[in-house]
Design a protein around this motif. Structure first.
Motif, short mmCIF file in Angstrom:
data_model
loop_
_atom_site.label_atom_id
_atom_site.label_comp_id
_atom_site.label_asym_id
_atom_site.label_seq_id
_atom_site.Cartn_x
_atom_site.Cartn_y
_atom_site.Cartn_z
N PHE A 243 0.86 -1.22 -0.08
CA PHE A 243 0.10 -0.11 0.13
C PHE A 243 0.89 1.27 0.13
N ARG A 244 1.72 1.25 0.94
CA ARG A 244 2.84 2.32 0.91
C ARG A 244 3.52 2.55 -0.08
N GLY A 245 4.05 1.34 -0.76
CA GLY A 245 4.94 1.48 -1.76
C GLY A 245 4.21 1.91 -3.21
N ASN A 246 3.00 1.98 -2.99
CA ASN A 246 2.31 2.55 -4.42
C ASN A 246 1.59 3.80 -4.05
N SER A 247 1.93 4.39 -2.97
CA SER A 247 1.55 5.76 -2.71
C SER A 247 -0.13 6.05 -2.57
N LEU A 248 -0.56 5.21 -2.22
CA LEU A 248 -2.15 5.17 -2.19
C LEU A 248 -2.52 5.85 -0.99
N PRO A 249 -3.68 6.75 -1.04
CA PRO A 249 -4.11 7.50 0.08
C PRO A 249 -4.51 6.86 1.23
N ASP A 250 -4.40 7.62 2.40
CA ASP A 250 -4.82 6.80 3.68
C ASP A 250 -6.14 6.57 3.87
N GLU A 251 -6.89 7.57 3.09
CA GLU A 251 -8.37 7.45 3.38
C GLU A 251 -9.02 6.02 2.76
N LEU A 252 -8.25 5.58 1.70
CA LEU A 252 -8.62 4.43 1.12
C LEU A 252 -8.14 3.24 2.05
N TYR A 253 -7.07 3.21 2.79
CA TYR A 253 -6.73 2.20 3.64
C TYR A 253 -7.83 1.87 4.75
N SER A 254 -8.36 3.27 5.05
CA SER A 254 -9.20 3.09 6.44
C SER A 254 -10.63 2.34 5.71
#
Length: 400
Positions: free
Chosen positions: A256-267
């Protein structure tokens, strides 16, 4: 005139603690992983039954987390809505509306209060001359694996043994989670709150994991409730992850971090989608590998626990339970060979993987998907595909 909330006398050994004076505002500050979720669920479920006994639970949810985070100037969970001053004002208004009745407020995030000024504000806003602080404690050896997997659920990418190395061996012991010792250097936690509200207004309850209902009985006694009124509420969503589940999530965090996805998507998709659905639908099997703390870390935790309990017992606060439990000898390692498996050798059950994936799909399915008119999936490089799909899903979730 406010109700007198003078400190009760200490309970005699082997007896239930004396009830706090009527009108007390009992503030339970945790810290984390000391039975907080269990007691919050029991209090919320019994909120109507407590009223005839003069006790009010002045919160609109089981856990007023946003209010505690806001007053402590802490961010929300990764990708969640930012807590605001309005959350804290709403809680304090509900507390004031309880009038002269006893009330109880519980959030482990109060343990994150960064300084004396914040603690003073919490006490003042809740009514300082009526506040009595309750701190619940468990041995560090039992807290560490549970806290690590909770950090992983909030995006941590570090393995357990490396994390332990940082927390126990690498001064100043603040990376990657500075909140750990803020919460779990328990003697300093009690000292900070005692400095502001006074030791006579603090009770420390040592949780004995062998007594499953002990914490419920302690709250009943302090609040003057009849025995058996508070009962645990089943909460599969709060269960700890197995080692395999945690490792799966930890590696997902890395991607997730390696592909620079937004935190809101993680939540939305990971924590409240994949993880929540997996915990709700899958019960760990008896032979699943658990998170095992190495012996050196257990011994270090026991040493710190002995130091902490020794200091707490000299602070003048009321202590319930056996402080020696905080420095009890480390439990023997399990003979189960599977618990000794390296993370790379773990296998996650197909059912668990399927339920985690379904959790993501269930959240994403709340918004209808539109086909792309530019190019097909198999024509798109994998790295770009992950980024594009992530940002598209986030935009759809925001519109919803």
């Amino acid at each position: 005139m406010e109700t007198d909330c003078s400190t009760p006398r200490p309970a005699a050994a082997g007896t239930a603690p004396a009830a706090l004076p009527a009108g007390t505002r009992l503030l339970h500050i945790g810290p984390h992983k000391t039975g907080t979720t269990s007691i919050q669920g029991a209090l919320f479920a019994a909120k109507d039954a407590m009223v005839p006994h003069g006790v009010v639970f002045p919160a609109r949810s089981r856990h007023p987390m946003e209010a505690a985070l806001a007053v402590c100037a802490r961010p929300g969970m990764m990708g969640d809505t930012e807590p605001t001053e309005g959350h804290w004002r709403q809680l304090t208004e509900l507390v004031r509306a309880t009038g002269r009745r006893t009330s109880v407020i519980s959030s482990e995030f109060f343990a994150d209060a960064p300084d004396d000024e914040t603690i003073a504000r919490i006490a003042d806003d809740l009514g300082r001359n009526r506040v009595h602080v309750l701190v619940t404690l468990r041995p560090l050896a039992r807290i560490m694996p549970s806290q690590w997997q909770q950090y992983v659920q909030n995006g941590l990418r570090m393995g357990y043994e490396e994390w332990l190395d940082h927390m126990l061996r690498k001064a100043p012991y603040e990376r990657p989670n500075p909140s750990f010792w803020r919460r779990h250097r328990h003697d300093r936690l009690v000292e900070r709150w005692s400095r502001v509200v006074g030791p006579e207004n603090i009770t420390v309850a040592v949780v004995d994991d062998r007594d499953r209902d002990g914490l419920m009985r302690t709250f009943e006694a302090l609040l003057g409730l009849p025995g058996g009124l508070l009962v645990p509420v089943p909460d599969t969503a709060n269960r700890s992850l197995t080692l395999a589940e945690t490792e799966m999530l930890r590696r997902l965090n890395t991607e997730f971090r390696g592909n620079s996805l937004p935190d809101e998507l993680y939540s939305k998709l990971v924590r409240n989608g994949a993880v929540m659905h997996m915990k709700n639908t899958c019960r760990p099997a008896p032979d699943d590998a658990r998170i095992v703390t190495p012996q050196w870390a257990l011994e270090a935790a026991a040493g710190i626990g002995a130091e902490m309990s020794g200091r707490i017992t000299t602070m003048g606060v009321r202590v319930l339970g056996n402080p020696a439990l905080l420095s009890a000898p480390p439990p023997a390692a399990s003979p189960d060979a599977r618990q000794g498996k390296a993370p790379d050798a773990l296998a996650i059950a197909p059912e668990v993987a399927a339920q985690a994936l379904y959790g993501v799909l269930a959240v994403a399915a709340e918004v209808p998907l539109r086909p792309s008119a530019v190019r097909t999936v198999h024509q798109t490089p994998s790295g770009e595909l992950v980024r594009v799909l992530g940002h598209r899903a986030l935009r759809r979730l925001r519109r919803t």
